[in-house]
Design a protein around this motif. Structure first.
Motif, short mmCIF file in Angstrom:
data_model
loop_
_atom_site.label_atom_id
_atom_site.label_comp_id
_atom_site.label_asym_id
_atom_site.label_seq_id
_atom_site.Cartn_x
_atom_site.Cartn_y
_atom_site.Cartn_z
N SER A 100 0.83 -1.21 0.00
CA SER A 100 0.00 0.00 0.00
C SER A 100 0.86 1.25 0.00
O SER A 100 0.63 2.20 -0.77
N GLY A 101 1.89 1.27 0.86
CA GLY A 101 2.78 2.42 0.93
C GLY A 101 3.56 2.64 -0.35
O GLY A 101 3.68 3.77 -0.83
N VAL A 102 4.07 1.55 -0.92
CA VAL A 102 4.84 1.66 -2.16
C VAL A 102 3.95 2.15 -3.31
O VAL A 102 4.35 3.01 -4.11
N THR A 103 2.74 1.60 -3.38
CA THR A 103 1.81 1.98 -4.45
C THR A 103 1.44 3.45 -4.36
O THR A 103 1.47 4.18 -5.36
N MET A 104 1.08 3.91 -3.16
CA MET A 104 0.70 5.30 -2.99
C MET A 104 1.89 6.23 -3.24
O MET A 104 1.74 7.30 -3.86
N GLY A 105 3.07 5.82 -2.78
CA GLY A 105 4.26 6.63 -3.04
C GLY A 105 4.54 6.76 -4.52
O GLY A 105 4.91 7.84 -5.01
N THR A 106 4.36 5.67 -5.27
CA THR A 106 4.57 5.69 -6.72
C THR A 106 3.56 6.61 -7.40
O THR A 106 3.92 7.38 -8.31
N ILE A 107 2.31 6.53 -6.96
CA ILE A 107 1.27 7.40 -7.53
C ILE A 107 1.61 8.87 -7.32
O ILE A 107 1.52 9.69 -8.25
N LEU A 108 2.01 9.21 -6.11
CA LEU A 108 2.34 10.60 -5.80
C LEU A 108 3.57 11.06 -6.58
O LEU A 108 3.63 12.22 -7.03
N ALA A 109 4.54 10.16 -6.75
CA ALA A 109 5.75 10.51 -7.49
C ALA A 109 5.46 10.78 -8.96
O ALA A 109 6.05 11.67 -9.58
N ILE A 110 4.52 10.01 -9.52
CA ILE A 110 4.20 10.16 -10.94
C ILE A 110 3.33 11.38 -11.21
O ILE A 110 3.61 12.17 -12.12
N TYR A 111 2.30 11.56 -10.38
CA TYR A 111 1.31 12.60 -10.68
C TYR A 111 1.50 13.89 -9.89
O TYR A 111 0.83 14.89 -10.16
N ARG A 112 2.38 13.87 -8.90
CA ARG A 112 2.68 15.09 -8.13
C ARG A 112 1.42 15.77 -7.57
O ARG A 112 1.33 16.99 -7.52
N GLY A 113 0.46 14.96 -7.19
CA GLY A 113 -0.74 15.51 -6.56
C GLY A 113 -1.82 15.97 -7.51
O GLY A 113 -2.88 16.42 -7.06
N VAL A 114 -1.59 15.86 -8.82
CA VAL A 114 -2.59 16.33 -9.78
C VAL A 114 -2.85 15.25 -10.83
O VAL A 114 -1.92 14.78 -11.49
N VAL A 115 -4.10 14.85 -10.96
CA VAL A 115 -4.49 13.85 -11.96
C VAL A 115 -5.48 14.48 -12.93
O VAL A 115 -6.53 14.98 -12.51
N HIS A 116 -5.16 14.46 -14.20
CA HIS A 116 -6.06 14.99 -15.21
C HIS A 116 -6.92 13.86 -15.76
O HIS A 116 -6.49 12.71 -15.82
N GLY A 117 -8.11 14.21 -16.20
CA GLY A 117 -9.02 13.20 -16.73
C GLY A 117 -10.18 12.96 -15.78
O GLY A 117 -10.38 13.67 -14.79
N GLY A 118 -10.94 11.91 -16.06
CA GLY A 118 -12.09 11.61 -15.21
C GLY A 118 -13.05 10.69 -15.93
O GLY A 118 -12.75 10.17 -17.02
N ALA A 119 -14.20 10.46 -15.32
CA ALA A 119 -15.20 9.59 -15.90
C ALA A 119 -16.01 10.34 -16.95
O ALA A 119 -16.20 11.55 -16.87
N GLY A 120 -16.49 9.59 -17.94
CA GLY A 120 -17.34 10.17 -18.97
C GLY A 120 -18.73 10.45 -18.44
O GLY A 120 -19.17 9.83 -17.46
N PRO A 121 -19.48 11.34 -19.07
CA PRO A 121 -20.83 11.68 -18.61
C PRO A 121 -21.80 10.50 -18.64
O PRO A 121 -22.64 10.35 -17.75
N GLY A 122 -21.68 9.65 -19.66
CA GLY A 122 -22.56 8.49 -19.74
C GLY A 122 -22.31 7.50 -18.61
O GLY A 122 -23.24 6.94 -18.03
N PHE A 123 -21.02 7.30 -18.30
CA PHE A 123 -20.65 6.40 -17.20
C PHE A 123 -21.16 6.94 -15.88
O PHE A 123 -21.69 6.20 -15.05
N ASN A 124 -21.01 8.23 -15.67
CA ASN A 124 -21.50 8.87 -14.45
C ASN A 124 -23.01 8.71 -14.30
O ASN A 124 -23.52 8.42 -13.22
N LYS A 125 -23.72 8.88 -15.39
CA LYS A 125 -25.18 8.74 -15.37
C LYS A 125 -25.59 7.31 -15.03
O LYS A 125 -26.50 7.07 -14.24
#
Length: 331
Positions: A138-163
């Motif tokens: 868990s710690g390694v995975t979260m650390g890797t995520i933070l290292a790659i994205y630096r706290g900012v993730v672009h993108g998201g779910a599509g409107p149809g999926f959300n609906k």
């Protein structure tokens, strides 16, 4: 041979049934306690809302059920991070486009499966304690995520999926009241039931949960079964993260943290023995409903988060004592 301590319940009052009855009683009691409208239509709508909310926890707790059933003190403390990872992968790959959703789902499930594979290898082959292994991953995975994205993730779910995930389905002018998240939960529950009750893997899973040495002497490949249990845990947990993203649409880095402890609590409340080998996903589903109803009551009563944790802890102790089923860890 030691006997389990505590009052033994009749079979007809199995833990899953008790959990479901408790959820119903809490739901009815909360209607009067919170002084809400007691009309049938209003209570039915509120019940539908509870089920819609429970679906997310129920999905994430599916994988936790499999790992705990496998025994060996198995538990997945990387579940919260896996939810976050799956949500991030989905958001990045989908990039707010419904057309990319199938690829995003495949990528999210693959990411979850890889996390589960690492956990499984560490636990079953390297013999690292599950708590240490999954917490480290868990710690390694979260650390890797933070290292790659630096706290900012672009993108998201599509409107149809959300609906699909968040809006109740309608047939003609009739509002069914249940969302796509519930449909996904029903689909997963059928799949889990089939895996646990109609496959050789399911039989082997219960066998290694009861006694790994005896299972090995009976011809069960204990190591392979344990690893596959963690892989499935990662896949189902990632699917839960995929559905959660469909609801919230965008990612934040602690999106999965709030599901870790409840996913374990739901399994315990549903009567699955922490030593493994005894329990069911039906019980986990009932436990998840109890937790959602209880959280609804505490939230409506404006109870502080710290107090909610205390109440949840007391509830777990009370239910475990009532079941009388928490046996000494098997060899």
């Amino acid at each position: 041979m030691k006997k389990s301590i505590g009052f033994q319940l009749p079979k007809k009052f199995s833990p899953p049934v008790i959990a479901l009855i408790l959820a119903i009683l809490l739901f009815v009691a909360s209607t009067f306690f919170l002084k809400t409208n007691t009309g049938l239509a209003v209570m039915l709508k509120r019940g539908q809302t509870i089920i819609n909310i429970t679906a997310y926890l129920g999905l994430i707790a599916a994988g936790q059920t499999i790992v705990i059933l496998a025994g060996g003190e198995g538990i997945d403390l990387s579940a919260g991070t896996t939810v976050t990872l799956a949500a991030i992968v989905t958001a990045v790959v989908a990039d707010k486009s419904d057309a990319n959703l199938p690829i995003a789902l495949a990528a999210a499930l693959t990411a979850g499966g890889l996390v589960g594979l690492v956990n499984g290898i560490g636990v079953a082959i390297l013999k690292i304690h599950p708590v240490v292994m999954t917490l480290s991953v868990s710690g390694v995975t979260m650390g890797t995520i933070l290292a790659i994205y630096r706290g900012v993730v672009h993108g998201g779910a599509g409107p149809g999926f959300n609906k699909f995930v968040s809006m109740p389905f309608t047939i003609g002018n009739i509002n069914l009241g249940f969302t796509g998240a519930v449909i996904a939960w029903v689909f997963v529950s059928i799949m889990i039931w089939f895996i646990l009750n109609r496959t050789q893997f399911g039989k082997h899973l219960y066998a290694i949960g009861v006694n790994r040495e005896a299972a090995h002497l009976s011809g069960v490949h204990v190591t392979r079964t344990a690893i596959f249990a963690y892989v499935l845990c990662g896949v189902f947990t990632a699917f839960g993260g995929f559905i959660v993203l469909g609801y919230i649409q965008s990612v934040y880095f602690i999106i999965g943290d709030g599901y870790l402890f409840p996913s374990i609590a739901a399994v315990v409340l549903g009567g699955t023995v922490l030593a493994g080998g005894e329990g069911s996903y039906w019980g986990t589903m009932s436990g998840a409903i109890v937790l959602t109803v209880l959280d609804s009551i505490l939230t409506s009563s404006q109870v502080e988060v710290s107090v909610r944790q205390i109440v949840l802890g007391i509830l777990l102790l009370a239910v475990i004592s009532l079941y009388g089923r928490q046996k000494a860890l098997r060899q």
